[in-house]
Design a protein around this motif. Sequence first.
Motif, mmCIF file in Angstrom:
data_model
loop_
_atom_site.group_PDB
_atom_site.id
_atom_site.type_symbol
_atom_site.label_atom_id
_atom_site.label_comp_id
_atom_site.label_asym_id
_atom_site.label_seq_id
_atom_site.Cartn_x
_atom_site.Cartn_y
_atom_site.Cartn_z
ATOM 1 N N THR A 124 7.285 -29.556 14.423
ATOM 2 C CA THR A 124 7.818 -28.355 14.255
ATOM 3 C C THR A 124 6.694 -27.519 14.207
ATOM 4 O OG1 THR A 124 9.879 -28.882 13.121
ATOM 5 C CG2 THR A 124 9.099 -26.717 12.923
ATOM 6 N N SER A 125 6.546 -26.516 15.233
ATOM 7 C CA SER A 125 5.298 -25.559 15.002
ATOM 8 C C SER A 125 5.719 -24.377 13.831
ATOM 9 C CB SER A 125 5.154 -24.812 16.302
ATOM 10 O OG SER A 125 6.343 -24.009 16.552
ATOM 11 N N VAL A 126 4.722 -23.738 13.388
ATOM 12 C CA VAL A 126 4.880 -22.718 12.158
ATOM 13 C C VAL A 126 3.946 -21.760 12.598
ATOM 14 C CG1 VAL A 126 5.414 -24.311 10.289
ATOM 15 C CG2 VAL A 126 2.985 -23.867 10.688
ATOM 16 N N LYS A 127 4.384 -20.171 12.271
ATOM 17 C CA LYS A 127 3.543 -19.230 12.747
ATOM 18 C C LYS A 127 2.705 -18.887 11.712
ATOM 19 C CE LYS A 127 6.720 -16.834 16.124
ATOM 20 N NZ LYS A 127 7.147 -15.913 16.514
ATOM 21 N N GLN A 128 1.516 -19.572 11.789
ATOM 22 C CA GLN A 128 0.388 -19.417 10.761
ATOM 23 C C GLN A 128 -0.984 -19.315 11.290
ATOM 24 O OE1 GLN A 128 0.721 -22.263 7.432
ATOM 25 N NE2 GLN A 128 -1.307 -22.211 7.251
ATOM 26 N N ASP A 129 -1.715 -18.472 10.879
ATOM 27 C CA ASP A 129 -2.850 -18.031 11.520
ATOM 28 C C ASP A 129 -3.694 -19.503 11.819
ATOM 29 O OD1 ASP A 129 -2.584 -15.593 11.591
ATOM 30 O OD2 ASP A 129 -3.997 -15.176 9.911
ATOM 31 N N GLY A 130 -4.359 -19.713 13.206
ATOM 32 C CA GLY A 130 -4.922 -20.764 13.430
ATOM 33 C C GLY A 130 -4.289 -21.932 14.176
ATOM 34 N N LEU A 131 -2.945 -22.228 13.822
ATOM 35 C CA LEU A 131 -2.037 -23.487 14.081
ATOM 36 C C LEU A 131 -1.421 -23.000 15.364
ATOM 37 C CD1 LEU A 131 -0.521 -24.188 10.692
ATOM 38 C CD2 LEU A 131 -2.694 -25.087 11.485
ATOM 39 N N TRP A 132 -1.340 -24.353 16.044
ATOM 40 C CA TRP A 132 -0.504 -24.576 17.432
ATOM 41 C C TRP A 132 0.836 -23.774 17.374
ATOM 42 C CZ3 TRP A 132 3.770 -26.766 19.494
ATOM 43 C CH2 TRP A 132 3.705 -26.740 20.812
ATOM 44 N N GLN A 133 0.945 -22.826 18.577
ATOM 45 C CA GLN A 133 2.377 -22.440 18.800
ATOM 46 C C GLN A 133 2.912 -22.746 20.137
ATOM 47 O OE1 GLN A 133 2.828 -18.310 17.550
ATOM 48 N NE2 GLN A 133 1.608 -18.550 15.792
ATOM 49 N N GLU A 134 4.304 -22.759 20.502
ATOM 50 C CA GLU A 134 4.286 -22.821 21.755
ATOM 51 C C GLU A 134 3.745 -21.853 22.724
ATOM 52 O OE1 GLU A 134 6.325 -23.100 19.201
ATOM 53 O OE2 GLU A 134 7.176 -24.933 18.906
ATOM 54 N N THR A 135 3.638 -22.167 23.804
ATOM 55 C CA THR A 135 3.033 -21.285 24.801
ATOM 56 C C THR A 135 3.903 -21.222 26.152
ATOM 57 O OG1 THR A 135 1.629 -23.103 25.706
ATOM 58 C CG2 THR A 135 0.775 -22.071 24.122
ATOM 59 N N PRO A 136 3.435 -19.882 26.562
ATOM 60 C CA PRO A 136 4.181 -19.327 28.067
ATOM 61 C C PRO A 136 3.574 -20.229 29.080
ATOM 62 C CG PRO A 136 2.503 -17.546 27.524
ATOM 63 C CD PRO A 136 2.404 -18.728 26.200
ATOM 64 N N PRO A 137 4.367 -20.680 30.360
ATOM 65 C CA PRO A 137 5.487 -19.559 30.597
ATOM 66 C C PRO A 137 6.831 -20.353 29.980
ATOM 67 C CG PRO A 137 5.021 -20.958 32.509
ATOM 68 C CD PRO A 137 3.742 -21.071 31.232
ATOM 69 N N ASP A 138 6.885 -21.517 29.600
ATOM 70 C CA ASP A 138 8.110 -22.200 29.122
ATOM 71 C C ASP A 138 8.372 -22.750 27.869
ATOM 72 O OD1 ASP A 138 8.630 -22.744 32.051
ATOM 73 O OD2 ASP A 138 6.986 -24.276 31.946
ATOM 74 N N TYR A 139 7.239 -22.237 26.925
ATOM 75 C CA TYR A 139 7.387 -22.432 25.429
ATOM 76 C C TYR A 139 8.041 -23.841 25.126
ATOM 77 C CZ TYR A 139 6.166 -17.555 25.624
ATOM 78 O OH TYR A 139 5.734 -16.368 25.832
ATOM 79 N N GLN A 140 7.309 -24.912 25.613
ATOM 80 C CA GLN A 140 7.888 -26.331 25.363
ATOM 81 C C GLN A 140 7.556 -26.820 24.205
ATOM 82 O OE1 GLN A 140 6.141 -28.400 28.869
ATOM 83 N NE2 GLN A 140 8.036 -28.229 30.090
ATOM 84 N N THR A 156 -16.349 -33.357 15.085
ATOM 85 C CA THR A 156 -17.147 -32.146 14.453
ATOM 86 C C THR A 156 -16.305 -31.110 13.959
ATOM 87 O OG1 THR A 156 -19.025 -32.585 16.104
ATOM 88 C CG2 THR A 156 -18.963 -30.519 15.164
ATOM 89 N N PRO A 157 -16.405 -30.540 12.860
ATOM 90 C CA PRO A 157 -15.640 -29.549 12.300
ATOM 91 C C PRO A 157 -15.626 -28.283 13.057
ATOM 92 C CG PRO A 157 -16.705 -30.507 10.581
ATOM 93 C CD PRO A 157 -17.095 -31.164 11.828
ATOM 94 N N LEU A 158 -14.706 -27.417 13.211
ATOM 95 C CA LEU A 158 -14.445 -26.254 14.020
ATOM 96 C C LEU A 158 -14.826 -25.157 13.026
ATOM 97 C CD1 LEU A 158 -11.363 -26.968 15.905
ATOM 98 C CD2 LEU A 158 -13.420 -26.416 17.021
ATOM 99 N N PRO A 159 -15.128 -23.902 13.526
ATOM 100 C CA PRO A 159 -15.480 -22.648 12.833
ATOM 101 C C PRO A 159 -14.134 -22.399 12.194
ATOM 102 C CG PRO A 159 -16.371 -22.498 15.181
ATOM 103 C CD PRO A 159 -15.284 -23.984 15.068
ATOM 104 N N PRO A 160 -14.097 -21.926 11.008
ATOM 105 C CA PRO A 160 -12.923 -21.676 10.245
ATOM 106 C C PRO A 160 -12.161 -20.394 11.040
ATOM 107 C CG PRO A 160 -14.717 -20.718 9.072
ATOM 108 C CD PRO A 160 -15.206 -21.427 10.181
ATOM 109 N N PHE A 161 -10.814 -20.424 10.968
ATOM 110 C CA PHE A 161 -10.149 -19.354 11.546
ATOM 111 C C PHE A 161 -10.204 -17.861 11.259
ATOM 112 C CE2 PHE A 161 -6.348 -16.525 12.302
ATOM 113 C CZ PHE A 161 -6.122 -16.540 13.713
ATOM 114 N N SER A 162 -10.462 -17.074 12.214
ATOM 115 C CA SER A 162 -10.805 -15.736 11.616
ATOM 116 C C SER A 162 -10.418 -14.689 12.873
ATOM 117 C CB SER A 162 -12.160 -15.365 11.450
ATOM 118 O OG SER A 162 -12.466 -13.994 11.056
ATOM 119 N N ARG A 163 -9.836 -13.462 12.453
ATOM 120 C CA ARG A 163 -9.467 -12.550 13.524
ATOM 121 C C ARG A 163 -10.716 -11.548 13.448
ATOM 122 N NH1 ARG A 163 -4.078 -12.614 14.780
ATOM 123 N NH2 ARG A 163 -2.766 -13.780 13.366
#
Length: 393
Positions: free
Chosen positions: A131-147, A171-178
């Motif tokens: 189950t995806s969650v709408k949270q900064d930096g986390l994966w969400q379903e993508t177009p065109p099919d949003y599978q 290797t650690p990634l950069p922290p999420f930021s807008r």
Amino acid sequence: EDGFPPPVASRVYVYPHIGAYIALSPFTKENSNTLISQLNGLGKFVMPDTSGVNPELASVYTFYKVAKKVVFSEHYMLSAIDSLYLEAKVAGIDPIVLTASQAYADSVASQIIKWLVKDNYIETRTMDRFTSVKQDGLWQETPPDYQQALEPHWPKIRPLIIDSASIYKSTPLPPFSRDKKSSFYAMAKRVYDESKSLSPEKEEIAWFWDDNPNTSDHRGHAVAVIHKIAPPGHWLNIITQIAQKEKYSFAKSSKLYTYAAIAMFDGIISTWYQKYKSNLVRPITYIHDNIDPDWAPLIQTPPFPEYTSGHSVISASAATVLTNLVGEGYMFFDNTSELYGNKKRSFKNFHDAAWEVSLSRYYGGIHFYNGIEEGNKQGKWIGNYVLDKLKIK
């Protein structure tokens, strides 16, 4: 035919090759390493009587019998077995030898099948969806099919050589930021800027290595699914081309297929662990939210988290094994993607090809540069680990 996604495809390929390799092992020095004591969970294995057995015939029989267990379209394997039987008769193989070879293959294949069904694949078919969650930096379903997320429980599959799915430390990634001055924003902007200035050569590279088994083609209200070869199959087809060109023996060809397939299988388990551990947003999601809402990548984004790049891991693991078994400076051509309208490509060596695979995901707009770079490192690490464990370095 069955449209298996990359993780499942790696499983479909590896077990038949292992069966064929083990069946051949008593007959040749090339395959004297039986693998039996080195594969996780295989344990007790009784080699059947080899009297009167045709080694190559028995090996191919074993391949098809194991393959029948791991594909959906069983009728293709049954047809192949029937064709093999007829070929053997036409070739004048003694009926006694034919019978002995079939019985030998049945014994090897049945033991491989008893082992493979305990790899947790069946159990993962009934586990909860991711189950995806709408949270900064986390994966969400993508177009065109949003599978929904693909194979979130694949790290629970029993690996073949590595000790666990978590064995590689990324290797650690950069922290999420807008923030436009942040490293994360720069990571996404790099993908966006690259997509705006792709040369024909870079587009060709992206499409050549697309290897998406289930690409959707949207035309108005109509949607068609285009089946392509999965990444592990692409690399096994490279082996086919090399084996045919160099006229490798049956035994050497089997060794290349099997060891590369093992490295890719474990590589996928390793990268899938990293993917769902990091659960990282894809470039398309971040770019839509923070840079350009109308942007689209060149190739279709697959439905699972970004980090690390799976195709990069698969390719680098296979390239590491092939470099060891074929040669460090081996130049080759690959025509695998001609079936999909792409020109064949040439490579100075296997690692150059694997790095081009990594770049193809960046050019295609579906991975951050960090993801492909780390994926390539991860694949080399897995490949070398497999070589060390199998004592073939």
